[in-house]
Design an enzyme around this catalytic site. Structure first.
Site, PDB file in Angstrom:
ATOM      1  N   HIS A  64       0.769  -1.246   0.115  1.00 43.04           N
ATOM      2  CA  HIS A  64      -0.013   0.016  -0.103  1.00 43.04           C
ATOM      3  C   HIS A  64       0.904   1.132  -0.080  1.00 43.04           C
ATOM      4  O   HIS A  64       0.630   2.162  -0.724  1.00 43.04           O
ATOM      5  CB  HIS A  64      -0.743  -0.100   1.334  1.00 43.04           C
ATOM      6  CG  HIS A  64      -1.924   1.111   1.328  1.00 43.04           C
ATOM      7  ND1 HIS A  64      -3.044   1.175   0.759  1.00 43.04           N
ATOM      8  CD2 HIS A  64      -1.924   2.252   2.069  1.00 43.04           C
ATOM      9  CE1 HIS A  64      -3.689   2.400   0.744  1.00 43.04           C
ATOM     10  NE2 HIS A  64      -2.937   3.133   1.720  1.00 43.04           N
ATOM     11  N   HIS A 100     -10.340   2.591   0.397  1.00 45.78           N
ATOM     12  CA  HIS A 100     -10.343   2.097   1.447  1.00 45.78           C
ATOM     13  C   HIS A 100     -11.025   0.919   1.482  1.00 45.78           C
ATOM     14  O   HIS A 100     -12.316   0.540   2.476  1.00 45.78           O
ATOM     15  CB  HIS A 100     -10.981   3.059   2.688  1.00 45.78           C
ATOM     16  CG  HIS A 100     -10.112   3.774   3.728  1.00 45.78           C
ATOM     17  ND1 HIS A 100     -10.268   3.859   5.175  1.00 45.78           N
ATOM     18  CD2 HIS A 100      -8.726   4.040   3.670  1.00 45.78           C
ATOM     19  CE1 HIS A 100      -9.598   4.098   5.771  1.00 45.78           C
ATOM     20  NE2 HIS A 100      -8.237   4.294   4.928  1.00 45.78           N
TER      21      HIS A 100
END
Length: 762
Positions: free
Chosen positions: A64, A110
């Site tokens: 990420h 998210h």
């Protein structure tokens, strides 16, 4: 410092090994680092990293945070243009909007946190994207939310969907930034792994633009905002860097917890600090928390930084150094300020009731050191660039599906029979969906800037005109509203599962056309690339192909890519999601003298098809379409975009929208002509009767570069189309109580409205 000797171990730090199935597992593996990565860390440090340092590398080298699987491909995207002020690599992309104003834009994902804790996962996604924007010195003015879930009939998917919508509305409404649009898709591919993407747009005077680099030896690092807690340790960096398996609910403590009222105070305090010139550099604390913010600001400034963890204001007692440095607690910013300005900074923060603590100092070294007290022991000592610039870069194996050629030969037109009596009507009703129950929970009129809100092809907002030197002199944006901006978010996993390269090009073309329908000239694009497990060669092939399709389309249409996000490991039980790149195109509206045409019809006006019809014909006409997918067909080959024809259509449609020649307008994409016509009808309560559609292939084709327009002046519109080199055809007229396509479709308007309204409430 002699790097041959490690700093003292952090008191109470993470254990050196973890027990996994009764076998001692090395710490680096437990934290997600490979043996090779751990060896690289040892080489960078000249010694083995201690527990705290290993934890810091683990979050910064996670998929990420590091983009280690995608960076090599992202470099192929065009990122320069005459309006680009800030491109990829900063918290947000920024373009010059003219008249001394700039626009900052960013989109993030998210996905994994929202699958575990839907409300907080979505809410903190909103909070994080807001900070990306005001970090640049911009006031956030709009949010958008492209959302994808499993089928509504699946109880868990419905639970996630409802929690995500509540989280977005709860945070966005409370913080005072309108959610003005987005997407809502339900598909089995997202059953175990929803996609929750959030976009934010902000406005700023160009002279207030601030970047994130730290500079000035002796300057201070001031932590602003919420106390640091144990919530969110690895919440984005770790959760988004692995797939989902059974028992994922056990990861619930890793999801951050948001406080929108703290965020609102933080926005105002930071914008005042930036407006007053009291900040040298600023960075939000997102993924990797303090480790990310300190290493990134120091690395970009080519300086070092000392951080005192005892000075960090904490939410919980007894927090260990690794917890403090990797916590992703929300509503926190790191500001670099000069010692001379510190008192003023503290006064501004006190007035806005924002906590502020000096936690670091910029040094002339290249080291990021973590100290236990300013004069205490060194707990970690790493090169700042090692956490960021020296992160891994992988050339992962790529492999097209073994049956790719065979799949591309299976065109839907040849494989599927034409619809029988009543089937087209049933198909259409199954595709209609009123998203009002979602966006009615959002306050999309905050700031009173929203001219066209949810439910249209593009969002249209007012943009301040000449003579306004400071955004905050009129924060509601009411002054000089002679110009506007248009914004659209678009994604389609169905197209990209058939052909990720052409499917992504279709997305860029569609999003640009949506912006044109709002009267805008496309000027920039940001993306959120949602893909499966990068360790699967087919997923990496999908990602590479998608990036090439985006690069091709953006280059051909002169739309620079100014930022983006990559979300990988979107899989559940070992099954990857369909490749789902989401793009957002931003356009500038030169004149906002009237509201652009809506998705709707006007009684007795003519309905015109603008754009070439050839693309919707031929053997591949139905490939990638919702009509074919409903019959289980997800193969074939997509029609390439004719960029010259598409650019001509963009210019024509935007001009017609601005000049007020149209009573209604809608692009043809999902569901083809059938769904576009039906959506215009149900949105306005006006029926339609058209002809000239050759067959069911043209009715349901989703080929690009076509719109339906409703106008009282069909001859004038056709003249404009001929002058622009765009084909045009009058199909019929609006009116009556039915939706009819001669020989192909006949449905009562009331029945269509009933299906449209019942989809989410059923």
């Amino acid at each position: 410092m002699d790097r041959s000797h490690a700093p003292e171990p952090a008191p109470g730090s993470v254990a050196g090994v973890e027990e996994t199935a009764g076998v001692a597992e090395p710490l680096h593996r437990a934290l997600g680092l490979t043996d090779e990565e751990n060896e690289a860390i040892t080489a960078l440090l000249g010694r083995e990293g201690n527990e705290l340092e290993t934890a810091m590398f683990a979050v910064m080298w996670s998929e990420h945070c590091s983009y280690k699987s995608s960076r090599v491909h992202l470099r192929r995207l065009p990122s320069e243009g005459p309006r680009v002020l800030v491109g990829p690599g900063e918290n947000a992309g920024v373009i010059d909007a003219g008249d001394g104003l700039a626009l900052a834009i960013r989109i993030e994902s998210h996905n994994h946190p929202s699958a575990i804790e839907p409300y907080q996962g979505a809410a903190t996604g909103v909070g994080g994207i807001l900070r990306d924007i005001f970090t640049m010195g911009a006031r956030p003015i709009a949010l958008m939310d492209p959302l994808r879930f499993g089928p509504l009939e699946d109880p868990r998917s419905r639970w996630i969907f409802e929690g995500v919508v509540r989280g977005i509305s709860g945070y966005g409404n409370s913080v005072g930034v309108p959610t003005v649009g987005g997407e809502l898709v339900f598909d089995p591919t997202y059953t175990g792994n929803p996609l929750v993407n959030v976009l934010c747009l902000g406005i700023l005077p160009i002279d207030r633009l601030v970047l994130s680099a730290a500079s000035g030896v002796g300057n201070l690092a001031v932590l602003l905002g919420s106390r640091t807690g144990r919530d969110g340790i690895g919440g984005a960096s770790v959760l988004a860097s692995a797939g989902f398996e059974e028992g994922s609910a056990a990861k619930r403590p890793s999801v951050q917890v948001g406080d929108p009222f703290e965020e609102k105070r933080l926005i105002e305090a930071c914008l005042e600090l930036l407006q007053s010139g009291l900040v040298v550099g600023i960075q939000d604390l997102g993924a990797a928390g303090l480790t990310g913010a300190t290493s990134e600001t120091a690395g970009k400034g080519n300086v070092g930084m000392d951080v005192d963890i005892r000075s960090v204001h904490l939410r919980e007692e007894g927090m260990e150094p690794f917890e403090i440095m990797t916590s992703e607690s929300q509503e926190r910013m790191l500001a670099i300020v000069t010692p001379a300005d510190l008192d003023q900074v503290m006064e501004v923060c006190s007035r806005w009731e924002v906590r502020a603590s000096v936690i670091g100092k910029v040094t002339g070294t290249s080291s990021l050191r973590v100290l236990d007290g300013w004069d205490g022991p060194v707990l970690a000592d790493v090169p700042a660039l090692a956490l960021g610039e020296d992160r891994p870069l992988y050339h992962r194996p790529l492999a097209a599906p073994a049956d790719l050629d065979a799949r591309r030969e299976l065109n839907a037109l040849g494989a599927l029979r034409a619809p029988g009596p009543g089937e087209s009507e049933d198909d259409l009703k199954s595709m209609l969906m009123d998203t009002g129950p979602v966006w009615s929970q959002y306050d999309h009129q905050l700031f009173l800037n929203t001219v066209v809100g949810p439910g249209s092809d593009a969002v249209v907002l007012r943009l301040k005109g000449p003579g306004v030197n400071s955004v905050d002199s009129d924060p509601l944006g009411r002054a000089g509203s002679d110009r506007g901006l248009a914004l659209s978010t678009d994604g389609n996993g169905r197209w990209c599962s058939v052909d990720p390269r052409v499917g992504t090009a279709w997305l860029v073309a569609e999003s640009a056309l949506n912006v044109a329908c709002g009267g805008g000239e496309p000027v920039a694009l940001v993306n959120c690339l949602n893909f499966g497990n990068p360790e699967h060669p087919e997923v990496m092939w999908q990602l590479s192909e998608s990036i090439d399709g985006m690069a091709e389309a953006c280059t051909a249409l002169s739309i620079p890519v100014i930022g983006g996000n990559v979300s990988l490991y979107n899989e559940s039980a070992g099954v990857d999601i369909d490749p789902t790149p989401v793009v957002a195109v931003l356009g500038l509206v030169p004149r906002l003298e009237r509201r652009p045409p809506a998705v709707g019809l006007v009684e007795d006006q003519s309905i015109i098809l603008l754009g070439a019809r050839d693309e919707s014909q031929g053997p591949g006409a139905l490939d990638g379409s919702a009509w074919a997918a409903r019959r289980g067909h997800r193969a074939g080959a997509l029609v390439p975009v004719d960029y010259e024809a598409h650019a001509a259509l963009l210019g024509l449609v935007a001009a017609l929208a601005v000049d007020g020649l149209l009573g209604g307008l809608h692009d043809i994409s999902d569901g083809g002509i059938a769904l576009a016509l039906a959506e215009m009808a149900v949105a306005s309560g006006v029926g339609a009767a058209i002809g000239g559609v050759r067959d069911h292939a043209e009715l349901w084709s989703e080929a690009p570069s076509r719109v339906l327009a409703c106008t009282a002046d069909p001859l004038g519109v056709l003249d404009r189309a001929r002058a622009a080199g765009v084909p045009g055809l009058v199909l019929g007229s609006a009116g009556g109580t039915r939706i009819g396509v001669e020989g192909l479709l006949d449905l009562e308007l009331d029945e269509a409205v009933g299906a449209w309204r019942s989809r989410l409430s059923g």
